[in-house]
Design an enzyme around this catalytic site. Structure first.
Site, mmCIF file in Angstrom:
data_model
loop_
_atom_site.group_PDB
_atom_site.id
_atom_site.type_symbol
_atom_site.label_atom_id
_atom_site.label_comp_id
_atom_site.label_asym_id
_atom_site.label_seq_id
_atom_site.Cartn_x
_atom_site.Cartn_y
_atom_site.Cartn_z
ATOM 1 N N ARG A 152 -2.453 -11.982 3.920
ATOM 2 C CA ARG A 152 -3.811 -11.667 3.472
ATOM 3 C C ARG A 152 -3.994 -12.159 2.038
ATOM 4 O O ARG A 152 -3.148 -11.910 1.182
ATOM 5 C CB ARG A 152 -4.070 -10.146 3.468
ATOM 6 C CG ARG A 152 -4.137 -9.428 4.796
ATOM 7 C CD ARG A 152 -5.188 -9.891 5.782
ATOM 8 N NE ARG A 152 -6.468 -10.353 5.273
ATOM 9 C CZ ARG A 152 -7.471 -9.603 4.829
ATOM 10 N NH1 ARG A 152 -7.361 -8.294 4.816
ATOM 11 N NH2 ARG A 152 -8.611 -10.135 4.412
ATOM 12 N N HIS A 171 -7.139 -8.843 -2.140
ATOM 13 C CA HIS A 171 -8.471 -8.282 -1.884
ATOM 14 C C HIS A 171 -8.505 -6.812 -2.271
ATOM 15 O O HIS A 171 -7.492 -6.132 -2.295
ATOM 16 C CB HIS A 171 -8.862 -8.444 -0.410
ATOM 17 C CG HIS A 171 -7.922 -7.740 0.521
ATOM 18 N ND1 HIS A 171 -6.745 -8.307 0.965
ATOM 19 C CD2 HIS A 171 -7.952 -6.504 1.058
ATOM 20 C CE1 HIS A 171 -6.109 -7.456 1.752
ATOM 21 N NE2 HIS A 171 -6.805 -6.349 1.817
ATOM 22 N N HIS A 202 -10.586 -3.409 -0.946
ATOM 23 C CA HIS A 202 -11.481 -2.864 0.073
ATOM 24 C C HIS A 202 -12.574 -2.039 -0.598
ATOM 25 O O HIS A 202 -12.282 -1.247 -1.502
ATOM 26 C CB HIS A 202 -10.706 -1.956 1.034
ATOM 27 C CG HIS A 202 -9.673 -2.670 1.852
ATOM 28 N ND1 HIS A 202 -9.944 -3.168 3.111
ATOM 29 C CD2 HIS A 202 -8.379 -2.967 1.610
ATOM 30 C CE1 HIS A 202 -8.846 -3.731 3.602
ATOM 31 N NE2 HIS A 202 -7.878 -3.628 2.706
ATOM 32 N N TYR A 261 -0.326 -9.871 0.809
ATOM 33 C CA TYR A 261 0.696 -9.223 1.647
ATOM 34 C C TYR A 261 0.720 -9.839 3.036
ATOM 35 O O TYR A 261 -0.297 -10.337 3.520
ATOM 36 C CB TYR A 261 0.498 -7.704 1.695
ATOM 37 C CG TYR A 261 -0.821 -7.218 2.249
ATOM 38 C CD1 TYR A 261 -1.032 -7.061 3.620
ATOM 39 C CD2 TYR A 261 -1.863 -6.864 1.393
ATOM 40 C CE1 TYR A 261 -2.231 -6.589 4.116
ATOM 41 C CE2 TYR A 261 -3.075 -6.390 1.886
ATOM 42 C CZ TYR A 261 -3.252 -6.254 3.245
ATOM 43 O OH TYR A 261 -4.454 -5.783 3.727
ATOM 44 N N TYR A 269 0.855 -1.197 0.000
ATOM 45 C CA TYR A 269 0.000 0.000 0.000
ATOM 46 C C TYR A 269 0.885 1.241 0.000
ATOM 47 O O TYR A 269 1.994 1.224 0.554
ATOM 48 C CB TYR A 269 -0.863 0.045 1.261
ATOM 49 C CG TYR A 269 -2.034 -0.912 1.276
ATOM 50 C CD1 TYR A 269 -3.292 -0.504 0.854
ATOM 51 C CD2 TYR A 269 -1.887 -2.221 1.737
ATOM 52 C CE1 TYR A 269 -4.372 -1.369 0.892
ATOM 53 C CE2 TYR A 269 -2.962 -3.096 1.769
ATOM 54 C CZ TYR A 269 -4.204 -2.666 1.347
ATOM 55 O OH TYR A 269 -5.274 -3.524 1.384
HETATM 56 FE FE LIG Z 1 -5.959 -4.669 2.817
#
Ligand SMILES: [Fe+3]
Lengths: 236, 189
Positions: free
Chosen positions: A153, A156, A158, A143, A104
């Site tokens: 994770r 995905h 969000h 990640y 991110y």
């Molecule tokens: Fe996330």
């Protein structure tokens, strides 16, 4: 005034889900109290066309600095519905995600994977008159996170959803079909119901896949609908 | 039976800031020079079960305008709603777990007796948001409010923001305690 269905706790996750460690101290422990649905619950912000611009729904273009973002280009489409199947038009969807490497742009993200100078992973779109939305992005990477040993994770996106009133507000995540990390993920597994889990997994959509360009995925979202009156109920 | 079932909630996670806050700045200021009503500030901490600030949380509010109207099709008084007020605000609590809103004191919604604001809190570590309300400590009619009176007396204080007399702009303190002795009342509307 039309009453809406409450949060369906058979499908939504509980506040406390011990395998997701951070829930232990953050969710309310006392019983939720009832709240009558009055005007303040049955209204919510109204978003106009000026809320978003065309680039907001193309994450492969909305943050370009010196070229195209790296990764697998995808198109995500879907419909926002209520539980009665009514399409919800002019609703604001906000999306955010990691880049193709699982990183991110957020300053707190310390994952040792490269940032993409041409990708912020943030977008917005309004549903159209049929409750449909479409955006173009890059398939996010998995990640790591510190929840437990070797915790990753699943890929995905969000989603933040504003429906038409205070009760229809939803923040959720869209997953990708066939991802082996889903069954290992305490966040996904916080969902109490297998059908509920399925509703958060997008479908590969060959009709949306664009030749020589991008793969398509379909992700429909359902929020609280109006309570059906006994008159309308057609039980066998 | 409903035709469709609700899509389940998932946590907002830690990385919402860039999408939900930065791209849409000033969402914690609900007013401009044309907004009618008394300017107020509402601020507080989002605290976990150890009374530690939850620095990756976000608070959203939804409130009526200065006359108790909403700019929304469900409000029969929509035509009279203040065009300079959307009623929606959003504040991250990344700075030591503190959120802040600059807004106006809501008016009394027809059919109710005292002003209040609807609130939601989201956080990493919450798989679904929690819903609460903000009432104001300087409102005499709180004692006659249907919702406040439905709450056990010993917990009502968790829904009442306290006016800080030291501040030049009326400032209300409203901490959200997710757990503990003073756990905020959360609702299931
Ligand atoms: Fe996330």
């Amino acid at each position: 005034m039309t009453q809406f269905n409450p949060i369906n706790w058979k499908t939504h996750p509980p506040y406390i889900h011990p395998p997701y460690r951070s829930t232990a101290k953050r969710g309310p422990l006392k019983k939720l109290l009832p709240l009558p649905q009055k005007l303040s619950e049955l209204t919510g912000p109204v978003f106009g066309a000026d809320t978003v611009n065309e680039l907001d729904s193309d994450l492969t273009r909305n943050a370009r600095v010196n070229g195209e973002p790296i990764g697998e280009r995808i198109i995500v489409v879907g419909k926002l519905l209520d539980e009665s199947g009514n399409a919800i038009p002019n609703a604001l969807l906000e999306v955010w995600q990691a880049n193709a490497c699982g990183r991110y742009i957020h300053k707190v993200d310390q994952h040792d994977a490269p940032l993409d100078p041409n990708f912020t992973g943030c977008g917005r779109v309004l549903t159209d008159a049929n409750g449909e939305y479409r955006f173009t992005t890059i398939k996010p990477g998995a990640y790591p996170w510190g929840n437990h040993e070797n915790a990753w994770r699943p890929a995905h996106i969000h989603f933040s959803v504003f429906g038409t009133n205070f009760l229809q507000r939803l923040v959720t995540q869209m997953y990708f079909p066939g991802d082996p990390l889903m069954s290992l993920d305490p966040i996904f597994n916080g969902l109490p119901d297998e059908n509920g889990k399925k509703r958060l997994v997008s479908d590969y959509a060959h009709d949306i896949t664009t030749p020589e360009w991008a793969l398509g995925y379909r992700f429909n979202i359902v929020v609280n609908g109006p309570k059906e009156t006994p008159f309308e109920t057609k039980e066998a | 039976m409903s035709q469709f079932e609700q899509s389940p909630s998932q946590t907002i996670g830690p990385f919402f800031r860039n999408a939900l806050i930065e791209m849409t700045a000033n969402q914690n200021n609900l007013i401009n020079e044309n907004t009618a009503g008394q300017k107020i500030i509402i601020t507080g901490l989002v605290l976990d079960g150890n009374s530690q600030p939850i620095t990756d949380s976000m608070v959203e509010i939804w409130q009526a305008d200065a006359n108790g109207y909403f700019n929304h099709p469900a409000d029969p008084n929509r035509a009279k709603a203040d065009p300079a007020f959307s009623g929606h605000g959003r504040s991250e609590a990344v700075n030591g777990g503190r959120y802040t809103f600059t807004t106006i004191k809501p008016g009394i919604i027809p059919g109710t007796v005292t002003p209040y604001i609807n609130l939601r809190v989201f956080a990493r570590g919450m798989l679904i948001h929690a819903i609460s309300r903000i009432y104001f400590s300087d409102e005499a009619e709180n004692d006659n409010d249907e919702v406040l009176n439905s709450v056990p007396a010993e917990r009502r204080h968790t829904l009442v923001a306290q006016l800080d007399p030291a501040e030049p702009i009326p400032t209300y303190r409203f901490d959200l305690n997710m757990q503990g002795e003073n756990e905020t009342v959360f609702f299931n509307p």
